[in-house]
Enzyme design. Sequence first.
Site, PDB file in Angstrom:
ATOM      1  N   HIS A 101       7.053  96.852  94.143  1.00  0.00           N
ATOM      2  CA  HIS A 101       6.899  97.317  95.530  1.00  0.00           C
ATOM      3  C   HIS A 101       6.259  96.228  96.383  1.00  0.00           C
ATOM      4  O   HIS A 101       6.686  95.974  97.512  1.00  0.00           O
ATOM      5  CB  HIS A 101       6.006  98.557  95.573  1.00  0.00           C
ATOM      6  CG  HIS A 101       6.619  99.786  94.990  1.00  0.00           C
ATOM      7  ND1 HIS A 101       7.896 100.193  95.299  1.00  0.00           N
ATOM      8  CD2 HIS A 101       6.117 100.728  94.134  1.00  0.00           C
ATOM      9  CE1 HIS A 101       8.159 101.325  94.650  1.00  0.00           C
ATOM     10  NE2 HIS A 101       7.099 101.670  93.937  1.00  0.00           N
ATOM     11  N   HIS A 121       5.796  97.717  87.752  1.00  0.00           N
ATOM     12  CA  HIS A 121       6.435  98.591  88.739  1.00  0.00           C
ATOM     13  C   HIS A 121       5.810  98.384  90.123  1.00  0.00           C
ATOM     14  O   HIS A 121       6.515  98.165  91.116  1.00  0.00           O
ATOM     15  CB  HIS A 121       6.287 100.048  88.288  1.00  0.00           C
ATOM     16  CG  HIS A 121       6.773 101.053  89.283  1.00  0.00           C
ATOM     17  ND1 HIS A 121       8.000 101.663  89.189  1.00  0.00           N
ATOM     18  CD2 HIS A 121       6.201 101.543  90.417  1.00  0.00           C
ATOM     19  CE1 HIS A 121       8.162 102.491  90.198  1.00  0.00           C
ATOM     20  NE2 HIS A 121       7.085 102.440  90.965  1.00  0.00           N
ATOM     21  N   GLU A 122       4.487  98.456  90.188  1.00  0.00           N
ATOM     22  CA  GLU A 122       3.820  98.378  91.501  1.00  0.00           C
ATOM     23  C   GLU A 122       4.013  97.013  92.138  1.00  0.00           C
ATOM     24  O   GLU A 122       4.187  96.909  93.359  1.00  0.00           O
ATOM     25  CB  GLU A 122       2.332  98.708  91.355  1.00  0.00           C
ATOM     26  CG  GLU A 122       2.039 100.128  90.887  1.00  0.00           C
ATOM     27  CD  GLU A 122       2.674 101.208  91.754  1.00  0.00           C
ATOM     28  OE1 GLU A 122       2.891 100.963  92.964  1.00  0.00           O
ATOM     29  OE2 GLU A 122       2.984 102.293  91.227  1.00  0.00           O
ATOM     30  N   HIS A 131      12.009 102.360  95.123  1.00  0.00           N
ATOM     31  CA  HIS A 131      12.311 103.057  93.882  1.00  0.00           C
ATOM     32  C   HIS A 131      13.805 103.021  93.570  1.00  0.00           C
ATOM     33  O   HIS A 131      14.640 103.059  94.470  1.00  0.00           O
ATOM     34  CB  HIS A 131      11.838 104.508  93.949  1.00  0.00           C
ATOM     35  CG  HIS A 131      10.359 104.622  93.748  1.00  0.00           C
ATOM     36  ND1 HIS A 131       9.602 105.645  94.291  1.00  0.00           N
ATOM     37  CD2 HIS A 131       9.494 103.840  93.065  1.00  0.00           C
ATOM     38  CE1 HIS A 131       8.341 105.479  93.946  1.00  0.00           C
ATOM     39  NE2 HIS A 131       8.239 104.401  93.205  1.00  0.00           N
TER      40      HIS A 131
END
Lengths: 87, 434
Positions: free
Chosen positions: B130, B126-127, B136
């Site tokens: 980014h 997930h990170e 998101h």
Amino acid sequence: AGRPSTQRLSKGVDWLTRYGYLPPPDPMQARLQTEEGLQDAVRMMQKFAGLQETGILDDRTLAMMDQPRCSLPDIIGTSELMRRRKR
Amino acid sequence: YAHSGSVWPVKELTWTVRSYPQASGLPRDQVRTLLFYALQAWGNASALTFREAPGADADILVEFSRSFHEDGYPFDGPGSTLAHAFFPGEYPISGDTHFDDEETWIYDPQATQQGAGTDLFAVAVHEFGHALGLAHSSTKESIMMPYYQGPVGPAHLYQLPPDDALGIQTLYGRRQLRPGEEPPAQPIPTQPRIPDLPPHRPTWQPRPPAPDRCQAHFDAIANIRGEVFFFKKKHFWRMQPARNLVSLEPAQTQRFWMGLPLDFERIDAVYERSNDSKIVFFIGKHFWVFTDTRVDPGSPHPITDLGLPSGVTVEAAFVWGHNGKTYFFENSHYWRFDDRAGNVDPGYPRLLTLWKGVPPGLDDIISWNDGSTYFFKGTEYWRFLGGSVEAESGYPRSAPQDWMYCQGSPTASPAPGPRGGSGKPGGGQCLCSG
């Protein structure tokens, strides 16, 4: 009736601001969150989280706010968060 | 998927681990392996390649940090926020990825240890999304959903959900397929769920002289929509739910609350009505009712409309969270008011001495989000825990120090403490840098 308690409201406003659903307060511009604005923000948060869109800070919504999560905002554009920082 | 608006200008990126989890049982080599596979998941779906390159010049620096870690975004201990990453860009911190070291990081691909910790691989994927330019997503199946959803299976077998694969491909293009390899299925795009941006901010204008917050002696204090407003003369300070002062400089009351009389000198009391969320201002023998920041037609009203005796001036008003009733104070007496019924309860006024430990002539009273009630007078304040009618021991305390970020002398410079959250006075962090 139906109005959330002070604690719920405080927690909700804090959370919604932190994750970009409400604009952060601007020292140069005095602006109060309207009831409608708060409801819209709650509704948007519920939609984003896959909850029923009621606009109310109900138990399920507050429980979702307690879920572990990434600390980046869900709605970007209200700030330069995570973009303009020096190491 | 959603893009952050920034993208790396190259497709070969470097990464390194600057610090490892302290309390986790994960060996360092396993942490590096998990991070490798987390990046590889994005590389498998796009034209990006990743190379581990020890040193501070790597594009993606990974850290396990606690609390304040010098990037302006402190972690909050176990639970709640788990990690964050900086979007791509030209800044040194761009792409850096930080994990909260107070989490218990585990690798649990089969989800056999529920509750034992947080799966590092799932959060890392997930990170890194980014760090590569994705924001998101509200799609439940997306790895870019902001909420932690548990392990995602074995790291070496993991494949991005179609939405995320398409999201990264639109930024960096597709990976060259090997001979005989099938291209991944394309998802059907959904309507983006992004609200309008807030309106443009007005330009700055010089302000007239303002009162000193460190002198306290506030005219009125109110909890409105979870924020506390401290009024003094024609100005007010505003404190957020997390106990941050929005600014050390006060705002002008009349430029915010549209409809107050132009010639008022001070506000006696303010409170937010429990039945309809309207905001009531008391000045002298009248009160004004506001919907948000605009006065309602028909205001002002005489205080006698509330059922209070003529000649009374409301010096303090608050809604007691314990019973939802509104209390009006004048000097050594108080009245209990029912906002839903619109009248004063029978048997009032009563003597202020029933609230043990506070002097007469209060400036104002608020219910705060810690469930306690705070009484203010001059430079002091008292706390009443929960539904108690007796001030807590150890009070009064200094209002300028505990609420206004003033230390020592009344005009001392502020010294913000750690970010609030404990609900105790003295915590918090001012948004204003100076």
